[in-house]
Design a protein around this motif. Structure first.
Motif, PDB file in Angstrom:
ATOM      1  N   LEU A  39      -7.520   6.033 -14.218  1.00  5.57           N
ATOM      2  CA  LEU A  39      -6.225   6.053 -14.898  1.00  5.57           C
ATOM      3  C   LEU A  39      -5.088   6.121 -13.880  1.00  5.57           C
ATOM      4  N   SER A  40      -5.218   7.002 -12.881  1.00  6.43           N
ATOM      5  CA  SER A  40      -4.188   7.124 -11.843  1.00  6.43           C
ATOM      6  C   SER A  40      -4.060   5.828 -11.048  1.00  6.43           C
ATOM      7  N   PHE A  41      -5.198   5.213 -10.739  1.00  3.22           N
ATOM      8  CA  PHE A  41      -5.188   3.990  -9.945  1.00  3.22           C
ATOM      9  C   PHE A  41      -4.474   2.860 -10.685  1.00  3.22           C
ATOM     10  N   PHE A  42      -4.813   2.652 -11.946  1.00  2.20           N
ATOM     11  CA  PHE A  42      -4.209   1.563 -12.715  1.00  2.20           C
ATOM     12  C   PHE A  42      -2.697   1.758 -12.847  1.00  2.20           C
ATOM     13  N   PHE A  64       0.829  -1.204   0.000  1.00  2.13           N
ATOM     14  CA  PHE A  64       0.000   0.000   0.000  1.00  2.13           C
ATOM     15  C   PHE A  64       0.866   1.258   0.000  1.00  2.13           C
ATOM     16  N   GLN A  65       1.960   1.218   0.757  1.00  6.27           N
ATOM     17  CA  GLN A  65       2.849   2.371   0.805  1.00  6.27           C
ATOM     18  C   GLN A  65       3.484   2.615  -0.563  1.00  6.27           C
ATOM     19  N   SER A  66       3.896   1.553  -1.234  1.00  8.97           N
ATOM     20  CA  SER A  66       4.467   1.682  -2.569  1.00  8.97           C
ATOM     21  C   SER A  66       3.434   2.224  -3.553  1.00  8.97           C
ATOM     22  N   PHE A  67       2.188   1.764  -3.424  1.00  5.85           N
ATOM     23  CA  PHE A  67       1.105   2.252  -4.282  1.00  5.85           C
ATOM     24  C   PHE A  67       0.843   3.730  -4.042  1.00  5.85           C
ATOM     25  N   ALA A  68       0.767   4.142  -2.777  1.00  6.68           N
ATOM     26  CA  ALA A  68       0.459   5.536  -2.439  1.00  6.68           C
ATOM     27  C   ALA A  68       1.544   6.490  -2.918  1.00  6.68           C
ATOM     28  N   ILE A  73      -0.825 -10.791  -4.017  1.00  5.51           N
ATOM     29  CA  ILE A  73      -0.853  -9.406  -4.495  1.00  5.51           C
ATOM     30  C   ILE A  73      -2.259  -9.042  -4.943  1.00  5.51           C
ATOM     31  N   VAL A  74      -2.907  -9.960  -5.683  1.00  5.40           N
ATOM     32  CA  VAL A  74      -4.271  -9.720  -6.158  1.00  5.40           C
ATOM     33  C   VAL A  74      -5.215  -9.573  -4.968  1.00  5.40           C
ATOM     34  N   LYS A  75      -5.057 -10.427  -3.951  1.00  4.39           N
ATOM     35  CA  LYS A  75      -5.928 -10.364  -2.775  1.00  4.39           C
ATOM     36  C   LYS A  75      -5.729  -9.057  -2.004  1.00  4.39           C
ATOM     37  N   ILE A  76      -4.493  -8.586  -1.964  1.00  3.99           N
ATOM     38  CA  ILE A  76      -4.211  -7.357  -1.227  1.00  3.99           C
ATOM     39  C   ILE A  76      -4.821  -6.145  -1.947  1.00  3.99           C
ATOM     40  N   PHE A  77      -4.732  -6.135  -3.278  1.00  3.97           N
ATOM     41  CA  PHE A  77      -5.240  -4.994  -4.043  1.00  3.97           C
ATOM     42  C   PHE A  77      -6.747  -5.062  -4.265  1.00  3.97           C
ATOM     43  N   ILE A 128     -11.936  -5.088 -12.691  1.00  2.00           N
ATOM     44  CA  ILE A 128     -11.722  -6.130 -13.697  1.00  2.00           C
ATOM     45  C   ILE A 128     -10.280  -6.154 -14.196  1.00  2.00           C
ATOM     46  N   SER A 129      -9.447  -5.211 -13.725  1.00  5.24           N
ATOM     47  CA  SER A 129      -8.042  -5.172 -14.141  1.00  5.24           C
ATOM     48  C   SER A 129      -7.106  -5.698 -13.059  1.00  5.24           C
ATOM     49  N   LEU A 130      -7.649  -6.359 -12.058  1.00  2.00           N
ATOM     50  CA  LEU A 130      -6.828  -6.827 -10.940  1.00  2.00           C
ATOM     51  C   LEU A 130      -5.651  -7.685 -11.395  1.00  2.00           C
ATOM     52  N   PHE A 131      -5.871  -8.598 -12.324  1.00  3.67           N
ATOM     53  CA  PHE A 131      -4.810  -9.508 -12.745  1.00  3.67           C
ATOM     54  C   PHE A 131      -3.817  -8.846 -13.694  1.00  3.67           C
ATOM     55  N   TYR A 132      -4.162  -7.671 -14.206  1.00 10.70           N
ATOM     56  CA  TYR A 132      -3.194  -6.941 -15.030  1.00 10.70           C
ATOM     57  C   TYR A 132      -2.103  -6.305 -14.171  1.00 10.70           C
ATOM     58  N   PHE A 133      -2.392  -6.048 -12.909  1.00  8.81           N
ATOM     59  CA  PHE A 133      -1.388  -5.434 -12.037  1.00  8.81           C
ATOM     60  C   PHE A 133      -0.156  -6.320 -11.903  1.00  8.81           C
ATOM     61  N   PRO A 134      -0.294  -7.584 -11.466  1.00  6.64           N
ATOM     62  CA  PRO A 134       0.908  -8.433 -11.410  1.00  6.64           C
ATOM     63  C   PRO A 134       1.449  -8.777 -12.793  1.00  6.64           C
ATOM     64  N   PHE A 135       0.564  -8.901 -13.800  1.00 10.08           N
ATOM     65  CA  PHE A 135       1.038  -9.227 -15.141  1.00 10.08           C
ATOM     66  C   PHE A 135       1.996  -8.159 -15.661  1.00 10.08           C
ATOM     67  N   LEU A 136       1.677  -6.884 -15.447  1.00  9.71           N
ATOM     68  CA  LEU A 136       2.517  -5.801 -15.928  1.00  9.71           C
ATOM     69  C   LEU A 136       3.588  -5.385 -14.929  1.00  9.71           C
TER      70      LEU A 136
END
Length: 344
Positions: A66-69, A8-12, A98-102, A274-282
């Protein structure tokens, strides 16, 4: 819990700078849009801020997803290239975590976007139109001498000199379609222009009218002439929230536009979820074997989604609200399983 706080800190750290930059850019665009209203109509600084705040929900609605993704992807990518995610994987962490956390913050983002798009945006749009309708009967003409491209109702206007609603050497070009009875070019040596109950009224003196006719150009001279032209307002500012969206489901003049907006709002509201799995993929990379093209990849994915969203909202608005999220989510899961899950 520590891993969750760490992510979360890295995301923020990435989200807020991106959000502020996009918010600033969007604000500039909004002020340019409002300038279109103030080009002919005079409004005070407080009224300008009122119009700006009416547009805030729409602006936030497009900036947040857009900012969130981008923040989710770049946050994970930075941890990958700092060798922090590989260490966590080596210690036994599954990328599914990672998916569960996000998931909770993605759900919160989607719920917030639904509130913005389906409730606040229509209400602000209605308030925006009501505000213009209220100003309709009291607006003042704001023509600047020597400037081109000024619009007055159905006319483009140029004035050589002007002071206190009295102008000298004025030129008016009709914006009506060619062949219309109002199509033409008007010259006058003097004009008094004002607002009468929401209708622009121009008293012209000593002028000429040039109109195209079938066999040439017709010239008409006049000593005095009065032109009246209504300012462009939609007249639907009194529509309620329920009726605003109901227009998508019965035949009316705004059905297609409302249906398209509804589809786009729903799809973009679902985008974080619906883009949850794109986060770890990218975002999950092997720093030893992969180069850091994360920003470019994220922009490509966002661009593809926005293009698909626009196409679906235009040509398949109602069915697309179900089909696109399912297809997009499945593709993201398949890419995640193939490029991430089987290696970590």
């Amino acid at each position: 819990m520590r891993i969750k706080n760490f992510l979360f800190q890295s995301f923020a750290q990435v989200f807020f700078p991106i959000f502020l930059v996009l918010f600033f850019i969007a604000s500039v665009v909004i002020f340019i849009r409002i300038a279109g209203v103030t080009f002919v109509v005079k409004i005070s600084f407080l009224e300008l801020l009122t119009l700006y705040f009416y547009t805030l929900p729409t602006m936030l609605f497009f900036v947040i997803p857009l900012s969130f993704f981008v923040a989710c992807v770049l946050g994970l990518s930075r941890l990958s290239f700092d060798y922090e995610l590989p260490v966590l994987f080596a210690l036994g962490m599954n990328p599914k975590k990672i998916v569960k956390i996000f998931f909770p913050i993605a759900l919160l983002a989607s719920v917030s976007l639904f509130v913005l798009s389906l409730i606040l945006t229509p209400l602000s749009d209605i308030a925006y139109r009501q505000f213009l309708e209220e100003r309709k009967s009291s607006i003042d003409v704001n023509l600047q001498a020597g400037e081109f491209g000024q619009k007055l109702g159905e006319w483009l206007v140029y004035v050589q000199k002007g002071k206190n609603s009295t102008y000298e050497n004025i030129v008016l070009l009709s914006l009506q379609a060619k062949g219309s009875q109002k199509d033409g070019l008007v010259f006058a040596k003097q004009a008094n222009i004002g607002n009468v109950d929401g209708v622009m009224e121009a008293h012209l003196s000593d002028g000429k009218i040039y109109r195209k006719v079938s066999d040439g150009v017709e010239r008409i001279s006049f000593d005095e002439m009065i032109l009246r032209s209504a300012v462009d307002f939609t007249g639907d500012g009194s529509v309620g929230l329920v009726e605003y969206w109901n227009r998508a489901f019965y035949e009316n003049s705004r059905q297609d536009k409302t249906k398209r907006n509804l589809s786009m709002y729903v799809l973009l509201s679902l985008f974080p979820l619906i883009s949850l799995f794109y986060f770890p993929f990218l975002g999950v990379k092997n720093p030893r074997y992969q180069k850091n093209y994360t920003i470019l990849q994220a922009m490509v994915v966002v661009g593809v989604f926005f293009a698909l969203m626009y196409i679906v909202a235009t040509y398949l608005p109602l069915a697309g609200m179900v089909l696109l999220p399912c297809i997009w989510g499945y593709i993201g899961y398949a890419l995640y399983k193939h490029y991430v899950a089987r290696f970590y």
